[in-house]
Design a protein around this motif. Structure first.
Motif, mmCIF file in Angstrom:
data_model
loop_
_atom_site.group_PDB
_atom_site.id
_atom_site.type_symbol
_atom_site.label_atom_id
_atom_site.label_comp_id
_atom_site.label_asym_id
_atom_site.label_seq_id
_atom_site.Cartn_x
_atom_site.Cartn_y
_atom_site.Cartn_z
ATOM 1 N N ALA A 48 35.823 5.543 80.837
ATOM 2 C CA ALA A 48 35.266 6.054 82.091
ATOM 3 C C ALA A 48 35.706 7.497 82.273
ATOM 4 C CB ALA A 48 35.732 5.210 83.266
ATOM 5 N N MET A 49 34.760 8.356 82.676
ATOM 6 C CA MET A 49 35.062 9.765 82.901
ATOM 7 C C MET A 49 34.474 10.202 84.237
ATOM 8 S SD MET A 49 34.176 11.472 79.190
ATOM 9 C CE MET A 49 34.851 10.789 77.663
ATOM 10 N N ALA A 50 35.212 11.061 84.940
ATOM 11 C CA ALA A 50 34.712 11.657 86.176
ATOM 12 C C ALA A 50 35.073 13.134 86.187
ATOM 13 C CB ALA A 50 35.326 10.961 87.393
ATOM 14 N N ASP A 51 34.124 13.981 86.593
ATOM 15 C CA ASP A 51 34.321 15.429 86.641
ATOM 16 C C ASP A 51 34.675 15.953 85.248
ATOM 17 O OD1 ASP A 51 34.593 18.047 87.402
ATOM 18 O OD2 ASP A 51 36.373 17.732 88.653
ATOM 19 N N VAL A 52 33.690 15.883 84.362
ATOM 20 C CA VAL A 52 33.880 16.321 82.974
ATOM 21 C C VAL A 52 33.682 17.829 82.913
ATOM 22 C CG1 VAL A 52 33.123 16.039 80.599
ATOM 23 C CG2 VAL A 52 33.042 14.094 82.171
ATOM 24 N N THR A 53 34.714 18.555 82.445
ATOM 25 C CA THR A 53 34.711 20.014 82.566
ATOM 26 C C THR A 53 33.984 20.724 81.433
ATOM 27 O OG1 THR A 53 36.885 20.154 81.497
ATOM 28 C CG2 THR A 53 36.853 19.999 83.896
ATOM 29 N N THR A 54 33.677 20.070 80.336
ATOM 30 C CA THR A 54 32.746 20.615 79.335
ATOM 31 C C THR A 54 31.819 19.480 78.907
ATOM 32 O OG1 THR A 54 34.404 20.398 77.563
ATOM 33 C CG2 THR A 54 34.171 22.561 78.575
ATOM 34 N N ALA A 55 31.924 19.005 77.657
ATOM 35 C CA ALA A 55 31.044 17.941 77.165
ATOM 36 C C ALA A 55 31.751 16.596 77.232
ATOM 37 C CB ALA A 55 30.628 18.228 75.724
ATOM 38 N N PRO A 56 31.040 15.530 77.569
ATOM 39 C CA PRO A 56 31.697 14.227 77.633
ATOM 40 C C PRO A 56 32.087 13.683 76.261
ATOM 41 C CG PRO A 56 29.340 13.989 77.942
ATOM 42 C CD PRO A 56 29.614 15.461 77.932
ATOM 43 N N LEU A 57 31.353 14.094 75.243
ATOM 44 C CA LEU A 57 31.610 13.612 73.886
ATOM 45 C C LEU A 57 31.371 14.766 72.933
ATOM 46 C CD1 LEU A 57 32.219 11.152 72.057
ATOM 47 C CD2 LEU A 57 29.749 10.725 71.994
ATOM 48 N N PHE A 58 32.336 15.024 72.040
ATOM 49 C CA PHE A 58 32.245 16.137 71.100
ATOM 50 C C PHE A 58 32.746 15.666 69.748
ATOM 51 C CE2 PHE A 58 34.196 20.226 69.429
ATOM 52 C CZ PHE A 58 32.980 20.846 69.151
ATOM 53 N N LEU A 59 31.827 15.474 68.810
ATOM 54 C CA LEU A 59 32.165 15.159 67.425
ATOM 55 C C LEU A 59 31.856 16.395 66.597
ATOM 56 C CD1 LEU A 59 32.105 12.317 68.663
ATOM 57 C CD2 LEU A 59 31.006 11.505 66.580
ATOM 58 N N ARG A 60 32.860 16.946 65.921
ATOM 59 C CA ARG A 60 32.673 18.182 65.180
ATOM 60 C C ARG A 60 33.264 18.073 63.779
ATOM 61 N NH1 ARG A 60 29.714 22.324 63.519
ATOM 62 N NH2 ARG A 60 30.852 24.299 63.295
ATOM 63 N N LEU A 61 32.404 18.229 62.787
ATOM 64 C CA LEU A 61 32.817 18.383 61.391
ATOM 65 C C LEU A 61 32.572 19.837 61.031
ATOM 66 C CD1 LEU A 61 33.573 17.564 58.523
ATOM 67 C CD2 LEU A 61 31.263 16.636 58.248
ATOM 68 N N GLY A 62 33.648 20.597 60.843
ATOM 69 C CA GLY A 62 33.538 22.028 60.595
ATOM 70 C C GLY A 62 34.252 22.443 59.325
ATOM 71 N N ALA A 63 34.300 23.748 59.115
ATOM 72 C CA ALA A 63 34.905 24.300 57.887
ATOM 73 C C ALA A 63 35.771 25.502 58.234
ATOM 74 C CB ALA A 63 33.823 24.675 56.880
ATOM 75 N N ARG A 64 36.677 25.305 59.194
ATOM 76 C CA ARG A 64 37.667 26.357 59.430
ATOM 77 C C ARG A 64 38.541 26.519 58.199
ATOM 78 N NH1 ARG A 64 42.403 26.084 63.989
ATOM 79 N NH2 ARG A 64 42.978 24.259 62.759
ATOM 80 N N LEU A 65 38.989 25.381 57.647
ATOM 81 C CA LEU A 65 39.741 25.331 56.388
ATOM 82 C C LEU A 65 41.032 26.132 56.461
ATOM 83 C CD1 LEU A 65 36.777 25.559 53.849
ATOM 84 C CD2 LEU A 65 37.783 23.536 54.938
ATOM 85 N N ARG A 66 41.780 25.911 57.527
ATOM 86 C CA ARG A 66 43.096 26.542 57.649
ATOM 87 C C ARG A 66 44.074 25.760 56.793
ATOM 88 N NH1 ARG A 66 45.908 27.318 63.483
ATOM 89 N NH2 ARG A 66 46.612 25.182 63.112
ATOM 90 N N ARG B 54 38.020 17.673 79.633
ATOM 91 C CA ARG B 54 36.968 18.106 78.720
ATOM 92 C C ARG B 54 36.300 16.954 77.971
ATOM 93 N NH1 ARG B 54 39.408 23.710 75.999
ATOM 94 N NH2 ARG B 54 39.983 24.674 78.000
ATOM 95 N N GLY B 55 36.696 15.737 78.179
ATOM 96 C CA GLY B 55 36.026 14.627 77.523
ATOM 97 C C GLY B 55 36.697 14.230 76.224
ATOM 98 N N LEU B 56 36.064 13.309 75.496
ATOM 99 C CA LEU B 56 36.599 12.784 74.241
ATOM 100 C C LEU B 56 36.154 13.679 73.091
ATOM 101 C CD1 LEU B 56 38.010 10.514 72.620
ATOM 102 C CD2 LEU B 56 35.802 9.326 72.590
ATOM 103 N N ALA B 57 37.103 14.134 72.264
ATOM 104 C CA ALA B 57 36.790 15.040 71.161
ATOM 105 C C ALA B 57 37.357 14.489 69.854
ATOM 106 C CB ALA B 57 37.366 16.432 71.425
ATOM 107 N N LEU B 58 36.507 14.406 68.839
ATOM 108 C CA LEU B 58 36.910 14.062 67.475
ATOM 109 C C LEU B 58 36.562 15.254 66.597
ATOM 110 C CD1 LEU B 58 35.390 10.443 67.220
ATOM 111 C CD2 LEU B 58 37.532 11.149 68.303
ATOM 112 N N GLU B 59 37.568 15.901 66.028
ATOM 113 C CA GLU B 59 37.352 17.153 65.320
ATOM 114 C C GLU B 59 38.080 17.153 63.982
ATOM 115 O OE1 GLU B 59 37.705 19.551 69.605
ATOM 116 O OE2 GLU B 59 39.077 20.012 67.956
ATOM 117 N N THR B 60 37.356 17.396 62.909
ATOM 118 C CA THR B 60 37.994 17.667 61.625
ATOM 119 C C THR B 60 37.396 18.943 61.053
ATOM 120 O OG1 THR B 60 38.476 16.881 59.393
ATOM 121 C CG2 THR B 60 36.452 16.028 60.425
#
Length: 485
Positions: A338-356, A317-323
């Motif tokens: 290096a990535m080959a056959d990326v099954t979703t996004a190659p890069l995913f940076l997500r700042l969210g507010a799940r707040l668990r 699924r690629g490189l993911a940075l999530e807070t």
């Protein structure tokens, strides 16, 4: 970690025949080494059937070439150590909250190691366990699981009573200092091949892991090095940093290096046998196979000074940075990826507010992230590289240098509308559906600095190649083709 004392488990009664239960003898050898002030506990060639092994300070467990440590099935003649009674564990699942119910575990140990060219075979371990009892529930599961029948979810999240006596992990470490893991092979590690929680100083090198759920999970770990490891995890993350509340307090991941590693989502077991098969299409969350390097999802604490270099992702699924739980991600450098056959996004940076977490926590921050020298091919045509902050709380100061993204196939759906914010949802690249740009989509980003971004795909697309929505900064030498149907 090495001393002059050597303890052969056969001298303490181990048979190594794959039939007799050898964990009592292995534990006796470990206690003898501890009593001697430290030493090396040797498993010579053979098959060692075991329940829980309790590693002690200043003891090195050596799996010699030809030695296989086999996780036994619960039942006669025994069971794994029971999960600790830790009171309500409200904000993370069962697997993150217990250590003793593992094949090998250590707590409050110093100067410990597991080394050698042998194998760990987790045949008797379970990959399942209860989810969090967190009452809010929003963001507890990926949106891709929304349509799953309760019975299917129940198979993945068995209740606590069903876990008594079960082995939930291959290796679990809590509150340890100066740890070395080197050289061995691990197949089928249960929920985690390794869970290291609040460990100071851990050196992981030359491991070969092919497992049925998570690979290497470093939770609130400081001063860590992961080098030359191959980790295949079609059903979950391969190498992941987390900052959960599993040990009852907020803590950080700091000063971490991940270098010269390979992560993948090939069919289970086919990395180790060399066939690298690709028949499995979906993970248990009903999204495509996983096998990636990730920060998060558990993100109550902070992540600082993280370096990821010279790593290859294949069928992942690629490189993911999530807070999303209040933590801060800052000072991250990923280079020569290096990535080959990326099954979703190659890069995913997500700042969210799940707040668990406990009441009163607020959204965290993500800043000072540099991605340098990333080349990805065979990317799922539905998903662009994604940077997604929140309104009024943007991702800050992101540098992209020399990024080359090549998308496979054709996206034939309608042009997506602007996706909802989904602030409290579980973070996954697929959470927004097909992205409104085909190559690069940034929303709520301040201080975006892009140089040498190249986007290509096999056919035209009705979506724009780049879309910046409340994203501010500069871009130099951005190229893309083709740009229209």
């Amino acid at each position: 970690m090495r001393t002059g004392h050597v303890f052969d488990v056969r001298d303490h009664g181990a048979k190594g025949d794959g039939v007799a239960l050898d964990s009592p003898a292995i534990n006796a050898a470990i206690l003898a080494a501890e009593a001697a002030g430290g030493g090396m506990v040797i498993l010579p060639p053979g098959d060692y059937l075991s329940f829980s092994i309790r590693l002690k300070s200043r003891v090195t467990l050596v799996l010699e070439k030809g030695a296989t440590l086999i996780a036994a099935e619960k039942g006669p003649p025994g069971a794994y150590d029971l999960p600790e009674e830790r009171g309500p564990q409200l904000y993370q699942d069962f697997g993150h909250s217990h250590w003793h119910n593992s094949l090998i575990w250590a707590e409050h140990a110093e100067d410990i190691a597991i080394i050698g060219k042998g194998r760990i075979l987790g045949l008797g371990l379970t990959r399942n366990g209860p989810g969090t009892p967190w009452s809010k529930q929003a963001g507890e599961r990926p949106l891709s699981m929304a349509a799953m029948p309760a019975a299917e979810v129940g198979k993945l999240e068995r209740d606590r009573a069903a876990m008594q006596g079960m082995g939930n992990k291959a290796i679990a470490l809590a509150h340890c200092k100066r740890v070395r893991l080197d050289g061995f092979t691990l197949f089928k590690g249960g929920h985690f091949a390794l869970l290291a929680s609040e460990v100071d100083g851990i050196d992981i090198s030359d491991l070969h892991i092919d497992t049925n759920r998570d690979g290497l999970d470093l939770d609130c770990v400081r001063d860590a090095r992961v080098v030359r490891c191959r980790v295949n995890t079609p059903n979950d993350d391969a190498i992941v940093l987390k900052t959960s509340l599993g040990l009852g307090r907020r803590s950080a991941c700091e000063d971490i290096e991940i270098r010269d590693c390979q992560v993948s989502g090939f069919d289970l077991g086919t990395m180790l046998d060399g066939t690298r098969q690709r028949t499995q299409e979906l993970s248990p969350d009903r999204d495509r196979v996983t096998g990636r390097i990730k920060l998060g999802t558990e993100s109550n604490g902070d992540f600082r000074r993280i370096r990821i270099a010279n790593c290859r992702f294949e069928r992942s699924r690629g490189l993911a940075l999530e807070t999303v739980d209040g933590g801060v991600i800052e000072d991250v450098l990923a280079e020569n990826i290096a990535m080959a056959d990326v099954t979703t996004a190659p890069l995913f940076l997500r700042l969210g507010a799940r707040l668990r977490g406990p009441e009163g926590i607020r959204p965290g921050a993500m800043r000072n992230v540099e991605i340098r020298g990333l080349k990805a091919t065979g990317i799922d045509p539905r998903f662009a590289a994604i940077l997604a902050g929140l309104p009024g709380n943007p991702i800050e100061c992101v540098q992209l240098r020399d990024v080359d993204l090549s998308f496979r196939g054709v996206f034939s759906g309608p042009v997506p509308a602007s996706p909802p914010e989904l602030a409290d949802a579980y973070p996954e690249p697929s959470m927004f559906g097909p992205t409104p740009a085909w190559g690069f989509w940034a929303r709520h980003v301040a201080g975006l600095d892009v140089k040498k971004l190249r986007l290509s795909r096999e056919a035209g697309d009705r979506r724009p190649p780049i879309l910046l929505d409340d994203a501010h900064g500069r871009a130099e030498d951005a190229q893309y083709w083709p740009d229209a149907v």
